[in-house]
Design a protein around this motif. Structure first.
Motif, PDB file in Angstrom:
ATOM      1  N   LYS A 173       0.835  -1.208   0.000  1.00  0.00           N
ATOM      2  CA  LYS A 173       0.000   0.000   0.000  1.00  0.00           C
ATOM      3  C   LYS A 173       0.871   1.259   0.000  1.00  0.00           C
ATOM      4  CE  LYS A 173      -3.950  -2.106   2.396  1.00  0.00           C
ATOM      5  NZ  LYS A 173      -4.794  -2.061   3.612  1.00  0.00           N
ATOM      6  N   TYR A 174       1.954   1.218   0.744  1.00  0.00           N
ATOM      7  CA  TYR A 174       2.875   2.356   0.756  1.00  0.00           C
ATOM      8  C   TYR A 174       3.464   2.586  -0.625  1.00  0.00           C
ATOM      9  CZ  TYR A 174       7.119   5.047   1.659  1.00  0.00           C
ATOM     10  OH  TYR A 174       8.112   5.977   1.618  1.00  0.00           O
ATOM     11  N   ALA A 177       0.958   4.292  -2.857  1.00  0.00           N
ATOM     12  CA  ALA A 177       0.838   5.726  -2.568  1.00  0.00           C
ATOM     13  C   ALA A 177       2.031   6.500  -3.114  1.00  0.00           C
ATOM     14  CB  ALA A 177       0.711   5.944  -1.061  1.00  0.00           C
ATOM     15  N   ASN A 209      -2.151  16.790  -0.458  1.00  0.00           N
ATOM     16  CA  ASN A 209      -3.027  15.645  -0.231  1.00  0.00           C
ATOM     17  C   ASN A 209      -2.365  14.349  -0.676  1.00  0.00           C
ATOM     18  OD1 ASN A 209      -5.123  17.250   0.792  1.00  0.00           O
ATOM     19  ND2 ASN A 209      -5.921  17.666  -1.262  1.00  0.00           N
ATOM     20  N   LEU A 212       0.169  13.502   1.848  1.00  0.00           N
ATOM     21  CA  LEU A 212      -0.458  12.983   3.065  1.00  0.00           C
ATOM     22  C   LEU A 212      -0.864  11.520   2.903  1.00  0.00           C
ATOM     23  CD1 LEU A 212      -2.649  16.026   4.182  1.00  0.00           C
ATOM     24  CD2 LEU A 212      -0.567  15.163   5.264  1.00  0.00           C
ATOM     25  N   LYS A 213      -1.232  11.137   1.668  1.00  0.00           N
ATOM     26  CA  LYS A 213      -1.539   9.724   1.418  1.00  0.00           C
ATOM     27  C   LYS A 213      -0.293   8.870   1.592  1.00  0.00           C
ATOM     28  CE  LYS A 213      -4.345   8.474  -1.851  1.00  0.00           C
ATOM     29  NZ  LYS A 213      -5.002   8.318  -3.166  1.00  0.00           N
ATOM     30  N   LYS A 215       2.224   9.662   3.535  1.00  0.00           N
ATOM     31  CA  LYS A 215       2.490   9.657   4.980  1.00  0.00           C
ATOM     32  C   LYS A 215       1.526   8.726   5.702  1.00  0.00           C
ATOM     33  CE  LYS A 215       3.075  12.753   8.942  1.00  0.00           C
ATOM     34  NZ  LYS A 215       2.262  11.933   9.842  1.00  0.00           N
ATOM     35  N   ALA A 216       0.244   8.731   5.288  1.00  0.00           N
ATOM     36  CA  ALA A 216      -0.732   7.850   5.931  1.00  0.00           C
ATOM     37  C   ALA A 216      -0.392   6.389   5.691  1.00  0.00           C
ATOM     38  CB  ALA A 216      -2.135   8.163   5.399  1.00  0.00           C
ATOM     39  N   ALA A 217       0.044   6.096   4.469  1.00  0.00           N
ATOM     40  CA  ALA A 217       0.432   4.714   4.171  1.00  0.00           C
ATOM     41  C   ALA A 217       1.656   4.310   4.973  1.00  0.00           C
ATOM     42  CB  ALA A 217       0.700   4.555   2.674  1.00  0.00           C
ATOM     43  N   ASP A 219       2.454   5.576   7.890  1.00  0.00           N
ATOM     44  CA  ASP A 219       1.988   5.420   9.276  1.00  0.00           C
ATOM     45  C   ASP A 219       1.272   4.087   9.468  1.00  0.00           C
ATOM     46  OD1 ASP A 219       3.023   7.886   9.859  1.00  0.00           O
ATOM     47  OD2 ASP A 219       1.117   8.949   9.664  1.00  0.00           O
ATOM     48  N   GLU A 220       0.456   3.700   8.456  1.00  0.00           N
ATOM     49  CA  GLU A 220      -0.240   2.412   8.556  1.00  0.00           C
ATOM     50  C   GLU A 220       0.756   1.263   8.545  1.00  0.00           C
ATOM     51  OE1 GLU A 220      -3.535  -0.303   6.133  1.00  0.00           O
ATOM     52  OE2 GLU A 220      -3.143   1.772   5.522  1.00  0.00           O
ATOM     53  N   SER A 223       2.056   1.268  12.099  1.00  0.00           N
ATOM     54  CA  SER A 223       1.121   0.926  13.172  1.00  0.00           C
ATOM     55  C   SER A 223       0.466  -0.437  12.990  1.00  0.00           C
ATOM     56  CB  SER A 223       0.042   2.007  13.288  1.00  0.00           C
ATOM     57  OG  SER A 223      -0.678   2.131  12.067  1.00  0.00           O
TER      58      SER A 223
END
Length: 488
Positions: A173-174, A177, A209, A212-213, A215-217, A219-220, A223
């Motif tokens: 997923k990363y 992105a 944006n 941020l996707k 970064k969110a990937a 972070d996921e 985590s």
């Protein structure tokens, strides 16, 4: 105005390169230990060729389906069982060569030879250290007993654990992105004319944006994908086994053997290899990319790596036969075309080799001695830029494209003329794109075809156009303070 085929092809491959590996704006920098290998030409795949990646092999409803999945697994494993060459493209003769006993280096066999004949540090571990190593290995990889549907024979295999599956899934997923971010940036950087306004405006308004996707990937991945935990476990394994590697090396040899399977038709064990995501053929993680002749000047000014890797890409239209030989047609790289545009969808899949543990190469507690089992001229890698050796790296990701559309009257005319000269069983390609070919599938042949109407060429099938590869660094690279006599 007319443009050479080579300039158009270079612009397009440059765009793909930056979309995948990044570079140019400082946000997502390319990994210096990564290089790209183009296929010459692309490798056609049907959706059923990858059925086992998503559904598994031994979950098949009957023996016939299981045997089909086993054959598909064999074909993919044979295709991906290569050591990349930093100075050349992955050409058609090498593609076919992966299936031959006299082919160039098989990754699995070279890895096995390195493990088998390496001399490793023989400092004993404490019971606490050994217990922790066993715990971490069990968290990363798990043994599984499966039953053959035909013979009912039980066999033990090694598969990625739930932690590793989460890790590689989040990594995928990363990567998606990152590709989207880089693709949007590249499209905006190369935008020209009225039709480029949308790409430029999209980047100006949505760059944050897209980032941020990413970064969110990331972070996921941290985590939910156990990124730090897996990295820390691998780091502990590497640091601890620098002192005592005898048992670790033996376990790697055993796991290599456990990862071997065979098919009823091909009674030769092969290393189980799969892709993540397994459903890449039907997944939604495909990015649409386009280029026109107007972006050619931009590509010439784009950044290049400090050393040329995966070179040798030929952008003339060529014909090739079913055995992998390739003959150049009259349309070479300098052939002129006008009003050219091309669009396609792209996705990448992480290559997972169950019996392959590349962390062994990063460890500094092993060496090879020529003549003591190791009979190759070169050691694995000298770690230079570019590197030289018998095992300088390995493919980590496969790059797929599908739904290719080329709009150019001149290009379609050249393609039609080239195709008319191809005999039965042959095909036509342009650079890393296969445009028309026959390819082997199980016990029969399948057609990989395109359609054209005089101005537009459509290639709807799926194909691999290249591989992302990881460089090992210097290997072996034992610590200088380890006495020679400590290697056994």
């Amino acid at each position: 105005m007319a443009f050479p085929l080579n300039d158009l092809g270079s612009a397009l491959t440059g765009q793909i390169y930056q979309s995948i590996l990044g570079g140019g704006d400082g946000k997502v920098a390319p990994d210096p230990n990564t290089f790209f290998t183009w296929c010459m030409p692309g490798l056609p795949f049907s959706e059923s060729d990858l059925d086992f990646c998503g559904a598994g092999i031994f979950s098949a409803k009957d023996a016939e389906t299981q045997n089909e999945r086993l054959m598909h697994a064999y074909q993919l494993s044979a295709l991906l069982d290569f050591v990349p060459d930093v100075g050349a493209a992955y050409t058609s003769d090498k593609q076919q060569g992966m299936y031959k006993p006299d082919a160039e280096k098989h990754l699995s066999e070279m890895y096995h030879q390195i493990l088998k004949f390496s001399k490793v540090v023989d400092y004993p571990l404490t019971p606490e250290q050994q217990a922790k190593l066993d715990k971490f290995r069990g968290l990363l990889w798990e043994k599984k007993t499966v039953k053959d549907l035909i013979t009912d024979e039980e066999k033990e295999t090694v598969e990625p654990s739930a932690v590793m599956r989460a890790y590689t899934g989040a990594l995928g997923k990363y990567n998606d992105a990152v590709i989207e971010y880089n693709t949007k940036r590249v499209a905006a950087a190369g935008a020209t004319g009225p039709e480029g306004k949308a790409a430029s405006a999209d980047w100006a308004l949505n760059q944050q944006n897209y980032y941020l996707k990413v970064k969110a990937a990331a972070d996921e991945w941290t985590s939910a994908g156990y990124r730090n935990e897996v990295d820390q476990m691998n780091a502990y394994i590497s640091q601890t086994t620098e002192r005592s590697m005898i048992m670790w090396k033996q376990s790697l040899l055993e796991r290599f053997q456990l990862a071997l399977i065979s098919t009823p038709e091909v009674a030769i064990p092969f290393p189980y290899t799969t892709l993540v995501p397994g459903n890449i053929a039907t997944s939604g993680g495909w990015t649409r990319i386009g280029i026109s002749h107007k972006t050619d000047n931009w590509s010439k000014e784009s950044e290049a790596t400090s050393w040329k890797a995966g070179g040798g890409v030929n952008f003339g239209l060529f014909r090739f036969d079913a055995k992998g030989g390739r003959d150049s047609s009259s349309y070479q790289e300098n052939h002129q075309v006008s009003e050219f545009s091309m669009t396609f969808e792209m996705a990448q899949a992480v290559i997972v080799r169950a019996g392959f543990y590349p962390e062994f190469f990063a460890n500094r507690g092993w060496m090879l001695r020529k003549g003591e089992g190791w009979t190759f001229d070169d050691l694995p890698s000298d770690g230079q830029q570019p590197p030289h050796g018998s095992f300088v790296g390995y493919a980590t990701q496969a790059v797929f494209v599908r739904n290719v559309e080329i709009k150019s009257r001149d290009f379609v005319s050249a393609y039609r003329d080239t195709k008319s000269k191809v005999t039965a069983g042959g095909g036509v390609g342009w650079g890393p794109w296969c445009l028309n070919a026959d390819y082997s599938h199980e016990s029969h042949k399948e057609n990989f075809t395109s359609t054209e109407d005089g101005e537009t060429l459509n290639v709807d099938g799926m194909q691999i156009i290249g591989f992302v590869n990881h460089l090992l660094g210097k290997a072996p690279n034992p610590l200088e303070d380890i006495p020679e006599e400590q290697f056994a």
